[in-house]
Write a protein that holds these residues in place. Structure first.
Motif, short mmCIF file in Angstrom:
data_model
loop_
_atom_site.label_atom_id
_atom_site.label_comp_id
_atom_site.label_asym_id
_atom_site.label_seq_id
_atom_site.Cartn_x
_atom_site.Cartn_y
_atom_site.Cartn_z
N PHE A 31 -9.80 3.82 -1.79
CA PHE A 31 -11.22 3.77 -2.10
C PHE A 31 -11.78 2.42 -1.66
O PHE A 31 -11.04 1.44 -1.56
N ALA A 32 -13.05 2.39 -1.38
CA ALA A 32 -13.72 1.16 -0.98
C ALA A 32 -14.06 0.36 -2.24
O ALA A 32 -14.91 0.77 -3.02
N TYR A 33 -13.36 -0.74 -2.45
CA TYR A 33 -13.58 -1.56 -3.64
C TYR A 33 -14.94 -2.26 -3.53
O TYR A 33 -15.20 -2.99 -2.57
N ALA A 34 -15.80 -2.02 -4.52
CA ALA A 34 -17.19 -2.47 -4.41
C ALA A 34 -17.31 -3.98 -4.28
O ALA A 34 -18.24 -4.48 -3.63
N ARG A 35 -16.40 -4.73 -4.88
CA ARG A 35 -16.48 -6.19 -4.84
C ARG A 35 -15.86 -6.77 -3.57
O ARG A 35 -15.96 -7.97 -3.33
N GLY A 36 -15.20 -5.95 -2.78
CA GLY A 36 -14.62 -6.41 -1.52
C GLY A 36 -13.33 -7.18 -1.70
O GLY A 36 -12.83 -7.37 -2.82
N TRP A 37 -12.79 -7.66 -0.57
CA TRP A 37 -11.50 -8.35 -0.56
C TRP A 37 -11.62 -9.69 0.14
O TRP A 37 -12.39 -9.85 1.08
N ASN A 38 -10.82 -10.65 -0.32
CA ASN A 38 -10.78 -11.98 0.30
C ASN A 38 -9.69 -12.10 1.35
O ASN A 38 -9.85 -12.83 2.34
N CYS A 39 -8.57 -11.40 1.12
CA CYS A 39 -7.44 -11.52 2.07
C CYS A 39 -6.48 -10.38 1.86
O CYS A 39 -6.56 -9.62 0.87
N VAL A 40 -5.57 -10.25 2.81
CA VAL A 40 -4.44 -9.33 2.72
C VAL A 40 -3.16 -10.15 2.81
O VAL A 40 -3.03 -11.01 3.69
N LEU A 41 -2.23 -9.89 1.91
CA LEU A 41 -0.90 -10.51 1.97
C LEU A 41 0.05 -9.51 2.60
O LEU A 41 0.22 -8.40 2.10
N ARG A 42 0.65 -9.89 3.72
CA ARG A 42 1.55 -9.00 4.45
C ARG A 42 2.94 -9.61 4.53
O ARG A 42 3.11 -10.76 4.98
N ALA A 43 3.94 -8.87 4.11
CA ALA A 43 5.32 -9.33 4.21
C ALA A 43 5.69 -9.51 5.68
O ALA A 43 5.40 -8.66 6.52
N LYS A 44 6.33 -10.63 6.00
CA LYS A 44 6.73 -10.89 7.38
C LYS A 44 7.84 -9.96 7.83
O LYS A 44 7.98 -9.67 9.03
N ASP A 45 8.64 -9.48 6.89
CA ASP A 45 9.74 -8.57 7.18
C ASP A 45 9.31 -7.16 6.77
O ASP A 45 9.00 -6.90 5.62
N SER A 46 9.29 -6.24 7.73
CA SER A 46 8.84 -4.88 7.44
C SER A 46 9.74 -4.19 6.42
O SER A 46 9.29 -3.31 5.68
N ALA A 47 11.02 -4.57 6.37
CA ALA A 47 11.92 -3.97 5.38
C ALA A 47 11.53 -4.40 3.97
O ALA A 47 11.63 -3.63 3.02
N VAL A 48 11.09 -5.65 3.82
CA VAL A 48 10.60 -6.12 2.52
C VAL A 48 9.36 -5.33 2.13
O VAL A 48 9.21 -4.89 0.98
#
Length: 303
Positions: A31-48
């Protein structure tokens, strides 16, 4: 394809530990969060990232885990006592949106001790700094990651520093491995899970030498009920699984002993719980295993 997210966002129903409503900690459609997002945290290792997402899904299905800011760290205690096996969490406990993300990261093998302050999990206002400080995550702030789901990957964590955080459970339409796009022609070794460079036309060229047959395949998007991009063999139009970036060209046998867990076995052999599940015909990575069970374990081949 409808993408899903996992989140703790249900309110502390009845002020009791555990999920009293069945929706305090849940999987739901994007769903589109009405307050929006500041960032995305992405694991550097796809297995993680995969282990995080699998753990999040399992927590959302366990009604012994509910939402509470006052008891936000009790899920971590319960998960540790269970050996990170969500199915073994049978005593009611709680998390909130940000402590759930921290426990998912720790369950996936990330050392999160330094992210905690006197035993208290990071909160939305400092979790970007704390997660990045583990060295296991990158912080993404480009608009394409914050404005919609297409560029997000399974295991990504969306953060609004003032209000909320949640985890992405399905890859977006553009979330292919680096350098790939829908329509690319690849080489495919049946049963090998081998990652090849994109080729030209119907005769792509692989960048490694492998024995056995090699077939042209094309990247397509999944059907609505499947979460990841797939390959289709161009001649037979046969669907086969997405080719992982790690080469999985050999297998070994593992006999389960007391204290073993799927996560521990996967870590020992340098593979993933999902690959072990698929190799053994299990319904879930959290299916119970018992001492004496024999598992087929795909093992990463040497370059």
């Amino acid at each position: 394809m409808t993408q899903r997210i996992g989140q703790a966002y249900g309110g502390d129903t009845a002020n009791q530990p555990g999920d009293q409503s069945g929706g305090e900690v849940r999987v739901q459609a994007w769903f589109a969060y009405a307050r929006g997002w500041n960032c995305v945290l992405r694991a550097k290792d796809s297995a993680v990232a995969e282990r995080m997402a699998a753990f999040c899904e399992a927590v959302c299905k366990n009604d012994h885990v509910g939402y509470s800011q006052a008891r936000r760290n009790t899920l971590r205690d319960a998960a540790r006592k269970s050996g990170w096996d969500v199915a073994k969490i049978t005593t009611p406990c709680d998390c909130d949106c940000s402590s759930l993300m921290a426990v998912c990261a720790e369950a996936a093998g990330v050392d999160m001790d330094g992210a905690y302050t006197s035993g208290n999990a990071p909160w939305t206002g400092n979790m970007a700094q704390k997660f990045a400080g583990t060295g296991a995550f990158e912080v993404l702030t480009e608009d394409k990651y914050l404005s919609g789901p297409d560029w997000l990957r399974r295991g990504d964590i969306l953060v609004n520093a003032a209000y909320h955080t949640m985890m992405v459970l399905d890859d977006g339409a553009e979330a292919l491995p680096e350098g790939f796009k829908v329509g690319d022609v690849l080489c495919y070794v049946p049963g090998g899970g081998v990652h090849f460079a994109p080729g030209d036309g119907a005769e792509p060229t692989c960048f490694r030498e492998f024995s056995g047959p090699v077939y042209p395949a094309r990247v397509v998007m999944t059907a609505p009920d499947t979460p990841r991009p797939y390959l289709v063999l161009m001649e037979a139009q046969t669907v086969c699984g997405w080719v992982a970036q790690e080469s999985l060209t050999r297998q070994t046998a593992h006999t389960v002993v007391a204290g073993d867990s799927m996560w521990g076995i996967a870590r020992k052999y340098g593979t993933t719980m999902e690959d072990i599940r698929a190799a053994n015909g299990m319904k879930s990575v959290f299916d119970p295993i018992h001492p004496g069970d024999k598992l087929v374990v795909p093992v990463a081949a040497s370059p």
